[in-house]
Every structure is written in structure tokens, then in C-alpha cells.
Design a protein around this motif. Structure first.
Motif, PDB file in Angstrom:
ATOM      1  N   ALA A 206       0.660  -1.255   0.089  1.00  0.00           N
ATOM      2  CA  ALA A 206      -0.154  -0.209  -0.048  1.00  0.00           C
ATOM      3  C   ALA A 206       1.013   1.406   0.000  1.00  0.00           C
ATOM      4  CB  ALA A 206      -0.706  -0.098   1.230  1.00  0.00           C
ATOM      5  N   LEU A 207       1.867   1.209   0.647  1.00  0.00           N
ATOM      6  CA  LEU A 207       2.933   2.532   0.810  1.00  0.00           C
ATOM      7  C   LEU A 207       3.323   2.801  -0.704  1.00  0.00           C
ATOM      8  CD1 LEU A 207       4.380   4.300   2.474  1.00  0.00           C
ATOM      9  CD2 LEU A 207       6.119   2.470   2.939  1.00  0.00           C
ATOM     10  N   LEU A 208       3.529   1.597  -1.597  1.00  0.00           N
ATOM     11  CA  LEU A 208       3.998   1.865  -2.890  1.00  0.00           C
ATOM     12  C   LEU A 208       3.094   2.502  -3.853  1.00  0.00           C
ATOM     13  CD1 LEU A 208       6.355  -1.364  -3.496  1.00  0.00           C
ATOM     14  CD2 LEU A 208       7.135   0.895  -3.012  1.00  0.00           C
ATOM     15  N   GLU A 209       1.895   2.181  -3.417  1.00  0.00           N
ATOM     16  CA  GLU A 209       0.967   2.457  -4.400  1.00  0.00           C
ATOM     17  C   GLU A 209      -0.119   3.505  -4.231  1.00  0.00           C
ATOM     18  OE1 GLU A 209      -1.409  -1.193  -4.677  1.00  0.00           O
ATOM     19  OE2 GLU A 209      -0.018  -2.372  -5.835  1.00  0.00           O
ATOM     20  N   HIS A 210      -0.071   4.021  -2.889  1.00  0.00           N
ATOM     21  CA  HIS A 210      -1.068   5.220  -2.520  1.00  0.00           C
ATOM     22  C   HIS A 210      -0.514   6.255  -1.796  1.00  0.00           C
ATOM     23  CE1 HIS A 210      -4.563   2.560  -3.474  1.00  0.00           C
ATOM     24  NE2 HIS A 210      -3.772   1.328  -2.896  1.00  0.00           N
ATOM     25  N   ALA A 211      -0.824   7.369  -2.268  1.00  0.00           N
ATOM     26  CA  ALA A 211      -0.272   8.699  -1.511  1.00  0.00           C
ATOM     27  C   ALA A 211      -1.096   8.844  -0.135  1.00  0.00           C
ATOM     28  CB  ALA A 211      -0.671   9.805  -2.434  1.00  0.00           C
ATOM     29  N   THR A 212      -2.177   8.026   0.147  1.00  0.00           N
ATOM     30  CA  THR A 212      -2.831   8.174   1.516  1.00  0.00           C
ATOM     31  C   THR A 212      -1.862   7.191   2.531  1.00  0.00           C
ATOM     32  OG1 THR A 212      -4.296   6.731   0.531  1.00  0.00           O
ATOM     33  CG2 THR A 212      -4.962   8.941   0.490  1.00  0.00           C
ATOM     34  N   VAL A 213      -1.035   6.677   2.022  1.00  0.00           N
ATOM     35  CA  VAL A 213      -0.353   5.855   3.283  1.00  0.00           C
ATOM     36  C   VAL A 213       1.037   6.420   3.338  1.00  0.00           C
ATOM     37  CG1 VAL A 213       0.660   3.470   3.580  1.00  0.00           C
ATOM     38  CG2 VAL A 213      -1.519   3.827   2.187  1.00  0.00           C
ATOM     39  N   GLN A 214       1.381   6.635   4.654  1.00  0.00           N
ATOM     40  CA  GLN A 214       2.728   7.393   5.032  1.00  0.00           C
ATOM     41  C   GLN A 214       3.593   6.564   5.458  1.00  0.00           C
ATOM     42  OE1 GLN A 214       1.559   9.891   8.181  1.00  0.00           O
ATOM     43  NE2 GLN A 214       0.866  11.479   6.657  1.00  0.00           N
ATOM     44  N   GLY A 215       5.010   6.716   5.366  1.00  0.00           N
ATOM     45  CA  GLY A 215       5.902   5.781   5.875  1.00  0.00           C
ATOM     46  C   GLY A 215       6.382   6.125   7.494  1.00  0.00           C
ATOM     47  N   PRO A 216       7.139   5.567   7.737  1.00  0.00           N
ATOM     48  CA  PRO A 216       7.656   5.484   9.236  1.00  0.00           C
ATOM     49  C   PRO A 216       8.006   7.175   9.671  1.00  0.00           C
ATOM     50  CG  PRO A 216       8.401   3.621   8.739  1.00  0.00           C
ATOM     51  CD  PRO A 216       7.993   4.213   7.295  1.00  0.00           C
ATOM     52  N   GLN A 217       8.906   7.693   8.927  1.00  0.00           N
ATOM     53  CA  GLN A 217       9.310   9.070   9.176  1.00  0.00           C
ATOM     54  C   GLN A 217       8.496   9.985   9.204  1.00  0.00           C
ATOM     55  OE1 GLN A 217      12.820  10.081   6.789  1.00  0.00           O
ATOM     56  NE2 GLN A 217      12.866  12.121   7.886  1.00  0.00           N
ATOM     57  N   GLU A 218       7.310   9.836   7.905  1.00  0.00           N
ATOM     58  CA  GLU A 218       6.181  10.886   8.052  1.00  0.00           C
ATOM     59  C   GLU A 218       5.345  10.898   9.225  1.00  0.00           C
ATOM     60  OE1 GLU A 218       3.373  12.395   4.471  1.00  0.00           O
ATOM     61  OE2 GLU A 218       4.324  10.611   4.257  1.00  0.00           O
ATOM     62  N   MET A 219       4.921   9.381   9.350  1.00  0.00           N
ATOM     63  CA  MET A 219       4.098   9.271  10.685  1.00  0.00           C
ATOM     64  C   MET A 219       4.718   9.729  12.038  1.00  0.00           C
ATOM     65  SD  MET A 219       2.165   5.486  10.137  1.00  0.00           S
ATOM     66  CE  MET A 219       3.459   4.626   9.343  1.00  0.00           C
ATOM     67  N   ARG A 220       6.098   9.639  12.152  1.00  0.00           N
ATOM     68  CA  ARG A 220       6.705  10.115  13.532  1.00  0.00           C
ATOM     69  C   ARG A 220       6.575  11.665  13.445  1.00  0.00           C
ATOM     70  NH1 ARG A 220      10.730   6.366  11.944  1.00  0.00           N
ATOM     71  NH2 ARG A 220      10.728   4.644  12.969  1.00  0.00           N
ATOM     72  N   ALA A 221       6.866  12.181  12.301  1.00  0.00           N
ATOM     73  CA  ALA A 221       6.898  13.659  12.310  1.00  0.00           C
ATOM     74  C   ALA A 221       5.541  14.299  12.473  1.00  0.00           C
ATOM     75  CB  ALA A 221       7.426  14.280  10.903  1.00  0.00           C
ATOM     76  N   GLY A 222       4.547  13.551  11.965  1.00  0.00           N
ATOM     77  CA  GLY A 222       2.944  13.936  12.051  1.00  0.00           C
ATOM     78  C   GLY A 222       2.600  13.706  13.676  1.00  0.00           C
ATOM     79  N   THR A 223       3.429  12.777  14.257  1.00  0.00           N
ATOM     80  CA  THR A 223       2.872  12.569  15.719  1.00  0.00           C
ATOM     81  C   THR A 223       3.132  13.801  16.624  1.00  0.00           C
ATOM     82  OG1 THR A 223       3.022  10.107  15.545  1.00  0.00           O
ATOM     83  CG2 THR A 223       3.412  11.226  17.790  1.00  0.00           C
ATOM     84  N   ALA A 224       4.578  14.438  16.102  1.00  0.00           N
ATOM     85  CA  ALA A 224       5.055  15.515  16.960  1.00  0.00           C
ATOM     86  C   ALA A 224       4.007  16.836  16.699  1.00  0.00           C
ATOM     87  CB  ALA A 224       6.414  15.769  16.400  1.00  0.00           C
ATOM     88  N   ARG A 225       3.364  16.786  15.520  1.00  0.00           N
ATOM     89  CA  ARG A 225       2.452  17.962  15.134  1.00  0.00           C
ATOM     90  C   ARG A 225       1.147  17.821  15.470  1.00  0.00           C
ATOM     91  NH1 ARG A 225       5.267  17.594  10.141  1.00  0.00           N
ATOM     92  NH2 ARG A 225       3.477  16.637   9.235  1.00  0.00           N
ATOM     93  N   HIS A 226       0.531  16.558  15.501  1.00  0.00           N
ATOM     94  CA  HIS A 226      -0.966  16.324  15.564  1.00  0.00           C
ATOM     95  C   HIS A 226      -1.309  15.453  16.775  1.00  0.00           C
ATOM     96  CE1 HIS A 226      -0.956  17.967  11.648  1.00  0.00           C
ATOM     97  NE2 HIS A 226      -0.280  16.839  11.087  1.00  0.00           N
ATOM     98  N   LEU A 227      -0.570  14.917  17.330  1.00  0.00           N
ATOM     99  CA  LEU A 227      -1.004  14.147  18.646  1.00  0.00           C
ATOM    100  C   LEU A 227      -1.915  14.901  19.814  1.00  0.00           C
ATOM    101  CD1 LEU A 227      -1.505  11.375  19.785  1.00  0.00           C
ATOM    102  CD2 LEU A 227       0.831  11.589  21.047  1.00  0.00           C
ATOM    103  N   ALA A 228      -1.241  16.037  20.122  1.00  0.00           N
ATOM    104  CA  ALA A 228      -1.827  16.822  21.181  1.00  0.00           C
ATOM    105  C   ALA A 228      -3.105  17.466  20.822  1.00  0.00           C
ATOM    106  CB  ALA A 228      -1.061  18.076  21.695  1.00  0.00           C
TER     107      ALA A 228
END
Length: 248
Positions: A206-228
Motif C-alpha cells: 500500500a505504501l508503494l501504491e497510494h499517496a494516502t499511506v505514510q511511511g514511518p518517518q512521516e508518521m513520526r513527524a506527524g505525531t509530533a505535530r498532531h497528537l496533542a
């Protein structure tokens, strides 16, 4: 007036939490319930726990996620459906997270189908402009929430759609005091830290085929921005779900 935590611990029945996989526990939901002084009973079928026969003696029902399909012929999934229908019939508030939301939709007669596109990671969500959406999710407009799903629910009869996304038009619905979500408001930093290491074949494809699937680095960066911000949304959602028990 908000009840004292001591009073809640004394007079409130526990919340029943149905867990399907050991890696998909209650996380922030458990933290939130403890902060409110609420007791809860987690039943994890992968760990060998058995779901109860009835919701008798419980204040509310929460159903967590899992990597299986809601359509899989697993006895625990069918028992979860029986319990949620029983709870709704008795006015016991139900909340479903991802697979839990799909089970709610399925039990109410809606189909669970392949999502138009899988969503994994921090993804955009649009809250609709309606009184019900405002009560559960706040003002209309965009949110960023954590998603991890390849299937999606259609809308059951009698449900009010609360939110959607371009990749999955049905993101949340409500029926009275009951809420089904396609996204994961229950995640915390620890749970996310484990999930980003997923290297399963389905995710990698899914990561190879879809822009709506994030990789680990992008998810970690998103956690810092969005989790709170998401946990503030979770506070609102859980307070609305258990409003009859936490306010007088």
C-alpha cells in the motif's frame, strides 16, 4: 457540576472495553478513563479473554480496532456485534474505533467494503456542518487524525454522517449516544511508536501504491505535530460518549 473522581469510582459501573489484538490496546482511552476516575474492564481475546455474554452491569461499551476484517468469520467478532446491539437496545452508550466502528456498521446492516483508498498515518478529515457533528467533533472544517485501515463502512440506516475524507467518504457516524469512527482517536505516543515499525506485506504494498499511506518517518513527524490536537478531540469525543456519567 462535575462529579468528584471518588464519587465516580464508588457509584459508576465499569466500562467494558473489547480488545481484539494485544498490539491494539486502549492506550489513550485507558488514560482518559483513569483521569476521570472511571473503572474499566478490558477483555483481550488474543490474550485468551472471553467476551461476556451480556452488557449487564456495565456503564458503556468501547470496541477497539484490529488488523482483521470485520467480515472475517471469527466468533469473537460476532459476539462483539451481539454485545453492541444489546447495548444500543438498552441505551448503554457504544463507541467503536476503526474495526470497532466497522463492526457497529455491519451489525446494523451496512456493508464493510474495500476503502476507495487505504489510509495509514496522519490524514485529513472534514467535519460536516450539522448539530450532531458539532456535538461530537466540534466546529465544521478540517481535522488531522490518525488512520490505519484498508476497508471502510457504508452508512447504516438511521445513522447520521459526521465526517468524511476524499479517500473514505464515511469517516464517522452517530446514532443517538452511539458513535462509530473509522479513525483512531485512542492512540498515544507509545502505541504509535510500536505501529510505525509495521513491515507487513499489505502495508508495504500500500505504501508503494497510494499517496494516502505514510511511511514511518512521516508518521513520526506527524505525531509530533498532531497528537496533542487529536487527544483534545478524543477528550471531547469521550466526554460526549460518557456524558450521562461524568456530569450531573
Amino acid at each position: 457540576m462535575i462529579r468528584s473522581r471518588l464519587a465516580l469510582a464508588i457509584d459508576m459501573p465499569p466500562v467494558l472495553v473489547l480488545q481484539h489484538l494485544s498490539a491494539d490496546g486502549p492506550a489513550y482511552l485507558a488514560h482518559w478513563l483513569r483521569m476521570q476516575g472511571m473503572r474499566f474492564d478490558v477483555r483481550n481475546t488474543e490474550a485468551g479473554d472471553v467476551y461476556p455474554d451480556a452488557v449487564t452491569g456495565y456503564a458503556a461499551l468501547a470496541i477497539l480496532g484490529g488488523e482483521m476484517s470485520a467480515n472475517d468469520p471469527l466468533p469473537s467478532l460476532r459476539q462483539a456485534e451481539r454485545l453492541l446491539l444489546q447495548a444500543m437496545d438498552r441505551g448503554v452508550p457504544v463507541i467503536g474505533h476503526c474495526l470497532g466502528g466497522q463492526l457497529m456498521a455491519r451489525a446494523l446492516g451496512a456493508r464493510i467494503v474495500d476503502a476507495p483508498a487505504p489510509e495509514v498515518g496522519w490524514q485529513p478529515l472534514q467535519v460536516l456542518d450539522s448539530p450532531a457533528a458539532a456535538a461530537w467533533l466540534g466546529a465544521p472544517g478540517p481535522r488531522t487524525v490518525f488512520q490505519w485501515h484498508y476497508e471502510a463502512f457504508e452508512l447504516p440506516a438511521g445513522a447520521e454522517l459526521l465526517a468524511g475524507s476524499a479517500a473514505s467518504p464515511h469517516q464517522a457516524f452517530a446514532i443517538g449516544p452511539h458513535l462509530a469512527m473509522q479513525f483512531h482517536v485512542e492512540v498515544d505516543a507509545e502505541k504509535l511508536g510500536r505501529w510505525v515499525h509495521d513491515d507487513g506485506a499489505r502495508y508495504c504494498q500500500a505504501l508503494l501504491e497510494h499517496a494516502t499511506v505514510q511511511g514511518p518517518q512521516e508518521m513520526r513527524a506527524g505525531t509530533a505535530r498532531h497528537l496533542a490536537h487529536q487527544q483534545a478531540l478524543a477528550d471531547r469525543v469521550y466526554r460526549r460518549w460518557l456524558g450521562a456519567w461524568i456530569s450531573e
